[in-house]
Design a protein around this motif. Structure first.
Motif, PDB file in Angstrom:
ATOM      1  N   LEU A 172       3.840  -0.679   3.077  1.00 52.25           N
ATOM      2  CA  LEU A 172       4.147  -0.251   4.407  1.00 52.25           C
ATOM      3  C   LEU A 172       3.159  -0.894   5.388  1.00 52.25           C
ATOM      4  CD1 LEU A 172       5.535   2.306   2.682  1.00 52.25           C
ATOM      5  CD2 LEU A 172       5.906   2.864   5.053  1.00 52.25           C
ATOM      6  N   CYS A 173       3.731  -1.795   6.178  1.00 55.52           N
ATOM      7  CA  CYS A 173       2.899  -2.536   7.129  1.00 55.52           C
ATOM      8  C   CYS A 173       2.273  -1.623   8.169  1.00 55.52           C
ATOM      9  CB  CYS A 173       3.690  -3.656   7.782  1.00 55.52           C
ATOM     10  SG  CYS A 173       5.062  -3.121   8.829  1.00 55.52           S
ATOM     11  N   THR A 174       2.862  -0.464   8.423  1.00 50.84           N
ATOM     12  CA  THR A 174       2.298   0.470   9.400  1.00 50.84           C
ATOM     13  C   THR A 174       1.049   1.174   8.866  1.00 50.84           C
ATOM     14  OG1 THR A 174       3.855   2.138   8.650  1.00 50.84           O
ATOM     15  CG2 THR A 174       4.473   0.879  10.621  1.00 50.84           C
ATOM     16  N   ASP A 175       0.740   0.996   7.588  1.00 50.75           N
ATOM     17  CA  ASP A 175      -0.453   1.620   7.013  1.00 50.75           C
ATOM     18  C   ASP A 175      -1.736   1.165   7.703  1.00 50.75           C
ATOM     19  OD1 ASP A 175       1.085   3.016   5.222  1.00 50.75           O
ATOM     20  OD2 ASP A 175       0.538   1.822   3.470  1.00 50.75           O
ATOM     21  N   ILE A 176      -1.708   0.033   8.372  1.00 48.12           N
ATOM     22  CA  ILE A 176      -2.923  -0.467   9.026  1.00 48.12           C
ATOM     23  C   ILE A 176      -3.144   0.133  10.408  1.00 48.12           C
ATOM     24  CG2 ILE A 176      -2.926  -2.626   7.739  1.00 48.12           C
ATOM     25  CD1 ILE A 176      -1.951  -3.990  10.366  1.00 48.12           C
ATOM     26  N   LYS A 177      -2.121   0.764  10.984  1.00 46.24           N
ATOM     27  CA  LYS A 177      -2.222   1.266  12.361  1.00 46.24           C
ATOM     28  C   LYS A 177      -3.440   2.144  12.612  1.00 46.24           C
ATOM     29  CE  LYS A 177       2.195   1.661  14.558  1.00 46.24           C
ATOM     30  NZ  LYS A 177       3.333   2.547  14.835  1.00 46.24           N
ATOM     31  N   ASP A 228     -13.566  -5.015  15.718  1.00 48.18           N
ATOM     32  CA  ASP A 228     -13.987  -6.398  15.511  1.00 48.18           C
ATOM     33  C   ASP A 228     -13.115  -7.146  14.506  1.00 48.18           C
ATOM     34  OD1 ASP A 228     -16.047  -6.064  17.338  1.00 48.18           O
ATOM     35  OD2 ASP A 228     -17.464  -5.415  15.787  1.00 48.18           O
ATOM     36  N   ILE A 229     -12.177  -6.454  13.892  1.00 47.94           N
ATOM     37  CA  ILE A 229     -11.263  -7.078  12.938  1.00 47.94           C
ATOM     38  C   ILE A 229      -9.916  -7.284  13.623  1.00 47.94           C
ATOM     39  CG2 ILE A 229     -10.047  -6.795  10.739  1.00 47.94           C
ATOM     40  CD1 ILE A 229     -12.371  -5.052   9.781  1.00 47.94           C
ATOM     41  N   GLU A 230      -9.334  -8.471  13.456  1.00 50.01           N
ATOM     42  CA  GLU A 230      -7.979  -8.730  13.948  1.00 50.01           C
ATOM     43  C   GLU A 230      -6.996  -8.387  12.832  1.00 50.01           C
ATOM     44  OE1 GLU A 230      -6.939 -12.106  16.477  1.00 50.01           O
ATOM     45  OE2 GLU A 230      -9.017 -12.757  16.211  1.00 50.01           O
ATOM     46  N   PHE A 231      -6.025  -7.545  13.142  1.00 54.81           N
ATOM     47  CA  PHE A 231      -5.051  -7.077  12.165  1.00 54.81           C
ATOM     48  C   PHE A 231      -3.708  -7.759  12.389  1.00 54.81           C
ATOM     49  CE2 PHE A 231      -8.216  -3.796  12.336  1.00 54.81           C
ATOM     50  CZ  PHE A 231      -8.239  -3.225  11.064  1.00 54.81           C
ATOM     51  N   PHE A 232      -3.101  -8.236  11.303  1.00 54.68           N
ATOM     52  CA  PHE A 232      -1.771  -8.827  11.342  1.00 54.68           C
ATOM     53  C   PHE A 232      -0.971  -8.262  10.180  1.00 54.68           C
ATOM     54  CE2 PHE A 232      -4.516 -11.967  13.323  1.00 54.68           C
ATOM     55  CZ  PHE A 232      -3.806 -12.314  14.453  1.00 54.68           C
ATOM     56  N   SER A 233       0.320  -8.050  10.398  1.00 54.16           N
ATOM     57  CA  SER A 233       1.157  -7.564   9.308  1.00 54.16           C
ATOM     58  C   SER A 233       2.574  -8.087   9.438  1.00 54.16           C
ATOM     59  CB  SER A 233       1.161  -6.037   9.267  1.00 54.16           C
ATOM     60  OG  SER A 233       1.705  -5.514  10.454  1.00 54.16           O
ATOM     61  N   VAL A 234       3.239  -8.146   8.301  1.00 51.03           N
ATOM     62  CA  VAL A 234       4.660  -8.464   8.235  1.00 51.03           C
ATOM     63  C   VAL A 234       5.348  -7.326   7.513  1.00 51.03           C
ATOM     64  CG1 VAL A 234       4.413 -10.975   8.348  1.00 51.03           C
ATOM     65  CG2 VAL A 234       4.325  -9.838   6.121  1.00 51.03           C
ATOM     66  N   SER A 235       6.628  -7.160   7.775  1.00 53.41           N
ATOM     67  CA  SER A 235       7.347  -6.049   7.151  1.00 53.41           C
ATOM     68  C   SER A 235       7.884  -6.460   5.790  1.00 53.41           C
ATOM     69  CB  SER A 235       8.486  -5.575   8.057  1.00 53.41           C
ATOM     70  OG  SER A 235       9.423  -6.605   8.255  1.00 53.41           O
ATOM     71  N   GLY A 236       8.036  -5.452   4.932  1.00 52.08           N
ATOM     72  CA  GLY A 236       8.585  -5.662   3.604  1.00 52.08           C
ATOM     73  C   GLY A 236       9.890  -4.919   3.437  1.00 52.08           C
ATOM     74  N   ASN A 237      10.411  -4.919   2.226  1.00 52.41           N
ATOM     75  CA  ASN A 237      11.698  -4.282   1.965  1.00 52.41           C
ATOM     76  C   ASN A 237      11.650  -2.761   2.074  1.00 52.41           C
ATOM     77  OD1 ASN A 237      10.153  -4.859  -0.549  1.00 52.41           O
ATOM     78  ND2 ASN A 237      11.727  -3.559  -1.468  1.00 52.41           N
ATOM     79  N   CYS A 238      10.467  -2.161   2.074  1.00 53.93           N
ATOM     80  CA  CYS A 238      10.342  -0.708   2.239  1.00 53.93           C
ATOM     81  C   CYS A 238       9.902  -0.313   3.645  1.00 53.93           C
ATOM     82  CB  CYS A 238       9.353  -0.141   1.224  1.00 53.93           C
ATOM     83  SG  CYS A 238       9.922  -0.261  -0.477  1.00 53.93           S
ATOM     84  N   THR A 268       0.819  -1.211   0.000  1.00 53.07           N
ATOM     85  CA  THR A 268       0.000   0.000   0.000  1.00 53.07           C
ATOM     86  C   THR A 268       0.858   1.268   0.000  1.00 53.07           C
ATOM     87  OG1 THR A 268      -0.227  -0.252   2.404  1.00 53.07           O
ATOM     88  CG2 THR A 268      -2.048  -1.029   1.035  1.00 53.07           C
ATOM     89  N   HIS A 269       2.112   1.172   0.367  1.00 55.93           N
ATOM     90  CA  HIS A 269       3.093   2.254   0.237  1.00 55.93           C
ATOM     91  C   HIS A 269       2.591   3.619   0.707  1.00 55.93           C
ATOM     92  CE1 HIS A 269       6.274  -0.075  -1.680  1.00 55.93           C
ATOM     93  NE2 HIS A 269       5.281  -0.739  -2.284  1.00 55.93           N
ATOM     94  N   ASN A 270       1.996   3.633   1.907  1.00 51.44           N
ATOM     95  CA  ASN A 270       1.565   4.864   2.572  1.00 51.44           C
ATOM     96  C   ASN A 270       0.410   5.565   1.849  1.00 51.44           C
ATOM     97  OD1 ASN A 270       1.839   6.440   4.876  1.00 51.44           O
ATOM     98  ND2 ASN A 270       3.113   7.943   3.842  1.00 51.44           N
ATOM     99  N   ASN A 271      -0.325   4.831   1.034  1.00 49.04           N
ATOM    100  CA  ASN A 271      -1.512   5.369   0.377  1.00 49.04           C
ATOM    101  C   ASN A 271      -2.676   4.468   0.767  1.00 49.04           C
ATOM    102  OD1 ASN A 271      -3.616   6.056  -1.320  1.00 49.04           O
ATOM    103  ND2 ASN A 271      -2.297   6.385  -3.098  1.00 49.04           N
ATOM    104  N   THR A 272      -3.449   4.895   1.738  1.00 43.38           N
ATOM    105  CA  THR A 272      -4.486   4.023   2.320  1.00 43.38           C
ATOM    106  C   THR A 272      -5.902   4.357   1.849  1.00 43.38           C
ATOM    107  OG1 THR A 272      -4.622   5.442   4.270  1.00 43.38           O
ATOM    108  CG2 THR A 272      -3.109   3.554   4.378  1.00 43.38           C
ATOM    109  N   ARG A 273      -6.027   5.188   0.849  1.00 43.63           N
ATOM    110  CA  ARG A 273      -7.359   5.582   0.367  1.00 43.63           C
ATOM    111  C   ARG A 273      -8.182   4.382  -0.096  1.00 43.63           C
ATOM    112  NH1 ARG A 273      -8.993   7.760  -4.620  1.00 43.63           N
ATOM    113  NH2 ARG A 273      -6.875   7.352  -5.264  1.00 43.63           N
TER     114      ARG A 273
END
Length: 173
Positions: free
Chosen positions: A37-42, A50-60, A10-15
């Motif tokens: 960017l895994c932090t985009d979900i924060k 009610d949604i469980e969020f999980f993420s892994v980091s990428g090369n960016c 998503t690269h910091n574009n969460t629209r």
């Protein structure tokens, strides 16, 4: 049934992610973000309790918000999450395939290529949801949906996002 929304790159574009969550939030149990960017979900976590969020980091990803890979169990399915860059998925899927087998995964989810793929090999389903903001190889922005059932086969879909509608591009059961 448990429904999983799978996104990557998503690269910091969460629209688009915001639009999809607004539309599907009552039908989603989990959101898996596969890096860049895994932090985009924060910002979505408090809005969708009610949604469980999980993420892994990428090369960016340059924070310690998430590890490089994760193994999650849902309904006795082992789901392996990785961005894929550490397995050179841009060149072939052999390395990530071996990693999924070593972890005895039933499902292997990865991103990095920005190109959606969905296939089954050696009893493992492989899915790359593509990218919601920077698709490659296609013009369509895409995400993945997984429906897991206790007593029947799971369903996998790659979904194209266009302005105000979505359509299934590819599915696998």
């Amino acid at each position: 049934m448990k429904r999983i929304l799978v996104v990557s790159d998503t690269h910091n574009n969460t629209r688009k992610l915001s639009m999809i969550l607004e539309k599907l939030n009552k039908d989603i149990d989990y959101l898996f973000h596969l890096g860049d960017l895994c932090t985009d979900i924060k910002s979505f976590i408090p809005k969708y309790p009610d949604i469980e969020f999980f993420s892994v980091s990428g090369n960016c990803d340059y924070s310690d918000y998430a590890g490089e890979e994760m193994l999650i169990n849902i309904y006795n399915y082992k789901i392996f999450l990785s961005h894929g860059s550490q397995f050179d998925v841009k060149y072939n899927s052999d390395n990530i395939g071996y990693a999924a087998m070593e972890r005895e995964a039933d499902i292997c989810l990865f991103g990095h290529t920005h190109f959606p793929v969905l296939y089954k090999q050696k009893n493992i389903v492989f899915m790359n949801p593509g990218s919601l903001v920077l698709p490659r190889g296609l013009r369509e922005k895409t995400y993945g949906i997984i429906n897991l059932y206790k007593d029947s086969l799971p369903e996998f879909s790659i979904v194209e996002v266009e302005k105000n509608y979505s359509r299934i591009m590819k599915s696998l059961k």
